[in-house]
Scaffold this motif. Structure first.
Motif, PDB file in Angstrom:
ATOM      1  N   ASP A   1       7.125  16.037   2.138  1.00 41.99           N
ATOM      2  CA  ASP A   1       6.848  15.749   0.788  1.00 41.99           C
ATOM      3  C   ASP A   1       8.161  14.881   0.261  1.00 41.99           C
ATOM      4  N   ILE A   2       8.899  14.258   1.121  1.00 44.26           N
ATOM      5  CA  ILE A   2       9.825  13.124   0.606  1.00 44.26           C
ATOM      6  C   ILE A   2       9.193  11.939   1.230  1.00 44.26           C
ATOM      7  N   VAL A   3       8.635  11.070   0.372  1.00 46.01           N
ATOM      8  CA  VAL A   3       7.949  10.077   0.238  1.00 46.01           C
ATOM      9  C   VAL A   3       8.230   8.843  -0.222  1.00 46.01           C
ATOM     10  N   GLN A   4       8.640   7.582   0.396  1.00 40.97           N
ATOM     11  CA  GLN A   4       9.402   6.515  -0.132  1.00 40.97           C
ATOM     12  C   GLN A   4       8.550   6.149  -1.829  1.00 40.97           C
ATOM     13  N   TRP A   5       9.329   5.698  -2.555  1.00 39.88           N
ATOM     14  CA  TRP A   5       8.841   5.390  -4.001  1.00 39.88           C
ATOM     15  C   TRP A   5       7.857   6.648  -4.813  1.00 39.88           C
ATOM     16  N   ARG A   6       7.998   7.861  -4.334  1.00 38.04           N
ATOM     17  CA  ARG A   6       7.324   8.924  -4.919  1.00 38.04           C
ATOM     18  C   ARG A   6       8.512   9.319  -6.329  1.00 38.04           C
ATOM     19  N   PRO A   7       7.836   9.435  -7.460  1.00 36.80           N
ATOM     20  CA  PRO A   7       8.507   9.752  -8.582  1.00 36.80           C
ATOM     21  C   PRO A   7       8.769  11.118  -8.581  1.00 36.80           C
ATOM     22  N   ALA A   8      10.158  11.646  -8.820  1.00 38.00           N
ATOM     23  CA  ALA A   8      10.714  12.831  -8.571  1.00 38.00           C
ATOM     24  C   ALA A   8      11.771  13.265  -9.692  1.00 38.00           C
ATOM     25  N   THR A   9      12.070  14.271 -10.204  1.00 42.61           N
ATOM     26  CA  THR A   9      13.087  14.722 -10.740  1.00 42.61           C
ATOM     27  C   THR A   9      14.081  15.996 -10.102  1.00 42.61           C
ATOM     28  N   VAL A  10      15.037  15.864 -10.544  1.00 43.57           N
ATOM     29  CA  VAL A  10      16.227  16.878 -10.051  1.00 43.57           C
ATOM     30  C   VAL A  10      17.054  17.351 -10.910  1.00 43.57           C
ATOM     31  N   ALA A  11      17.177  18.593 -10.919  1.00 42.50           N
ATOM     32  CA  ALA A  11      18.093  19.419 -12.007  1.00 42.50           C
ATOM     33  C   ALA A  11      19.424  19.850 -11.364  1.00 42.50           C
TER      34      ALA A  11
ATOM     35  N   GLN B   1       0.936  -1.225   0.266  1.00 43.50           N
ATOM     36  CA  GLN B   1       0.068   0.010  -0.037  1.00 43.50           C
ATOM     37  C   GLN B   1       0.837   1.295  -0.019  1.00 43.50           C
ATOM     38  N   ARG B   2       1.950   0.935   0.895  1.00 44.61           N
ATOM     39  CA  ARG B   2       2.963   2.238   0.674  1.00 44.61           C
ATOM     40  C   ARG B   2       3.492   2.502  -0.713  1.00 44.61           C
ATOM     41  N   ILE B   3       3.848   1.580  -1.390  1.00 46.88           N
ATOM     42  CA  ILE B   3       4.518   1.800  -2.412  1.00 46.88           C
ATOM     43  C   ILE B   3       3.498   2.397  -3.496  1.00 46.88           C
ATOM     44  N   GLU B   4       2.306   1.867  -3.464  1.00 45.02           N
ATOM     45  CA  GLU B   4       1.126   2.196  -4.303  1.00 45.02           C
ATOM     46  C   GLU B   4       0.931   3.707  -4.086  1.00 45.02           C
ATOM     47  N   SER B   5       0.826   3.738  -2.945  1.00 47.06           N
ATOM     48  CA  SER B   5       0.479   5.470  -2.297  1.00 47.06           C
ATOM     49  C   SER B   5       1.680   6.353  -2.912  1.00 47.06           C
ATOM     50  N   GLY B   6       2.930   6.098  -2.586  1.00 50.50           N
ATOM     51  CA  GLY B   6       4.007   6.691  -3.065  1.00 50.50           C
ATOM     52  C   GLY B   6       3.954   7.012  -4.559  1.00 50.50           C
ATOM     53  N   ARG B   7       3.896   5.862  -5.482  1.00 50.09           N
ATOM     54  CA  ARG B   7       3.866   6.048  -6.845  1.00 50.09           C
ATOM     55  C   ARG B   7       2.721   6.995  -7.243  1.00 50.09           C
ATOM     56  N   ALA B   8       1.628   6.601  -6.707  1.00 48.42           N
ATOM     57  CA  ALA B   8       0.310   7.663  -7.020  1.00 48.42           C
ATOM     58  C   ALA B   8       0.487   9.153  -7.078  1.00 48.42           C
ATOM     59  N   LEU B   9       1.593   9.546  -6.081  1.00 53.07           N
ATOM     60  CA  LEU B   9       1.395  10.846  -5.808  1.00 53.07           C
ATOM     61  C   LEU B   9       2.225  11.677  -7.098  1.00 53.07           C
TER      62      LEU B   9
ATOM     63  N   LEU C   1      17.621  12.403   1.203  1.00 55.26           N
ATOM     64  CA  LEU C   1      16.807  11.335   0.335  1.00 55.26           C
ATOM     65  C   LEU C   1      17.961  10.699  -0.667  1.00 55.26           C
ATOM     66  N   VAL C   2      17.457   9.924  -1.463  1.00 58.92           N
ATOM     67  CA  VAL C   2      18.204   9.271  -2.533  1.00 58.92           C
ATOM     68  C   VAL C   2      17.156   9.245  -3.801  1.00 58.92           C
ATOM     69  N   LEU C   3      17.806   9.515  -4.754  1.00 62.69           N
ATOM     70  CA  LEU C   3      16.956   9.115  -5.831  1.00 62.69           C
ATOM     71  C   LEU C   3      17.389   8.013  -6.950  1.00 62.69           C
ATOM     72  N   MET C   4      16.709   6.785  -7.073  1.00 64.01           N
ATOM     73  CA  MET C   4      17.091   5.748  -7.615  1.00 64.01           C
ATOM     74  C   MET C   4      16.679   6.097  -9.260  1.00 64.01           C
ATOM     75  N   GLN C   5      17.449   6.520 -10.078  1.00 62.49           N
ATOM     76  CA  GLN C   5      17.184   6.938 -11.218  1.00 62.49           C
ATOM     77  C   GLN C   5      16.697   5.751 -12.200  1.00 62.49           C
TER      78      GLN C   5
ATOM     79  N   ILE D   1      11.915   8.030  -5.199  1.00 64.27           N
ATOM     80  CA  ILE D   1      12.629   8.390  -4.030  1.00 64.27           C
ATOM     81  C   ILE D   1      12.941   7.310  -3.220  1.00 64.27           C
ATOM     82  N   ALA D   2      14.009   7.333  -2.385  1.00 63.75           N
ATOM     83  CA  ALA D   2      14.287   6.476  -1.466  1.00 63.75           C
ATOM     84  C   ALA D   2      14.749   6.988  -0.103  1.00 63.75           C
ATOM     85  N   LEU D   3      14.405   6.726   0.981  1.00 67.22           N
ATOM     86  CA  LEU D   3      14.758   7.593   2.140  1.00 67.22           C
ATOM     87  C   LEU D   3      16.402   7.191   2.550  1.00 67.22           C
ATOM     88  N   ARG D   4      17.031   6.359   2.087  1.00 65.97           N
ATOM     89  CA  ARG D   4      18.351   6.241   2.069  1.00 65.97           C
ATOM     90  C   ARG D   4      18.944   5.225   1.055  1.00 65.97           C
ATOM     91  N   VAL D   5      20.113   5.097   1.044  1.00 62.24           N
ATOM     92  CA  VAL D   5      20.723   4.052  -0.103  1.00 62.24           C
ATOM     93  C   VAL D   5      20.258   2.545   0.782  1.00 62.24           C
TER      94      VAL D   5
END
Length: 259
Positions: free
Chosen positions: A64-74, A43-51, A197-201, A143-147
């Motif tokens: 705003d830092i939620v595990q599995w949330r899609p994100a972009t960084v420049a 449920q957490r994965i689904e909720s994060g990816r739905a954001l 946070l960590v971004l898993m590309q 997004i991951a909360l840590r490596v």
């Protein structure tokens, strides 16, 4: 002489059947608990990816830092600050390539990006290079909360072994190789201010880097199936205990009537 109805073997058998019943029920309940935990994770994965996708900057709010949330960084890649993490992929030994991205030139705020996995090489001289584009770049990922950590059996209960060099980047030599990467430790040796946070590309593989990131197991049905099996074993043990007690009761009644 009146024969004893219950001897030590019978008592041992009854106690064993009772213990097995309790143990099997406990194991079944534990499997149901694991199934509930996996449903929560799913449920957490689904909720994060739905954001909606998050744009990462130095003013990002912790809420705003939620595990599995899609994100972009420049930002600008800091290739000299890259670190290799020992990781297996589908049974093959290899490395995750982690590189920080500087948010703004002249600042120290950065985000750690896991760029992908590549297979292990036989010699340091054969280590592939992964050139990075210059200038401001935009990267997407989850997004991951840590490596994600690799459990280190050799450090269990012992003093942790220092892995990162005292200073990053190093003046020469290969990239540092570690088992686990702690953002606070990396910030200390690099002088960067790492966002929490960590971004898993994500996206298609490039330059031989595979972006198939590990996911926690969410197969709750498997645990439910195991729970049913344990409860079935408990029912068998309980039935055997009941039959044994009934037989003893009938034998006791028969002995009493014959006397």
């Amino acid at each position: 002489m009146k024969r004893k109805l219950i001897n030590w073997k019978t008592v041992t058998m009854l106690i064993l059947l009772a213990l097995l019943t309790v143990i099997f029920v406990s194991l079944g309940r534990w499997q149901l608990h694991r199934a509930d935990e996996r449903r929560v994770i799913a449920q957490r994965i689904e909720s994060g990816r739905a954001l909606p996708p998050l744009t990462i900057d130095k003013h990002i709010r912790s809420s705003d830092i939620v595990q599995w949330r899609p994100a972009t960084v420049a930002g600008h890649w800091l290739g000299a600050f890259s670190v290799l993490l020992n990781r297996n992929q589908n049974g093959r030994p290899g490395y995750w390539l982690a590189t920080p991205m500087l948010l703004q030139e002249g600042s120290r705020e950065a985000v750690m990006v896991l760029r992908g996995w590549f297979p292990q090489v036989l010699t340091p001289d054969a280590m592939p290079e992964f050139p990075l584009p210059e200038g401001r770049q935009t990267v997407s990922g989850d997004i991951a909360l840590r490596v994600p950590r690799l459990f280190e059996l050799w450090n269990f209960g012992a003093k942790p072994v220092a892995q990162l060099p005292q200073q990053i980047p190093q003046s020469s030599g290969p990239l540092p190789q570690v088992q686990n990467l702690d953002l606070a430790e990396f910030a200390k040796v690099s002088g960067l201010h790492m966002l929490p946070l960590v971004l898993m590309q994500t996206g298609p593989s490039e330059q031989g880097l595979v972006r198939d990131w590990p996911h926690p197991s969410i197969d709750a049905d498997t645990n439910t199936g195991y729970a049913i099996q344990w409860f079935a074993f408990a029912a068998i043990a309980a039935l055997a205990l009941l039959i044994s007690l009934i037989r003893l009761r009938l034998k006791s009644t028969k002995e009493t009537s014959s006397s």
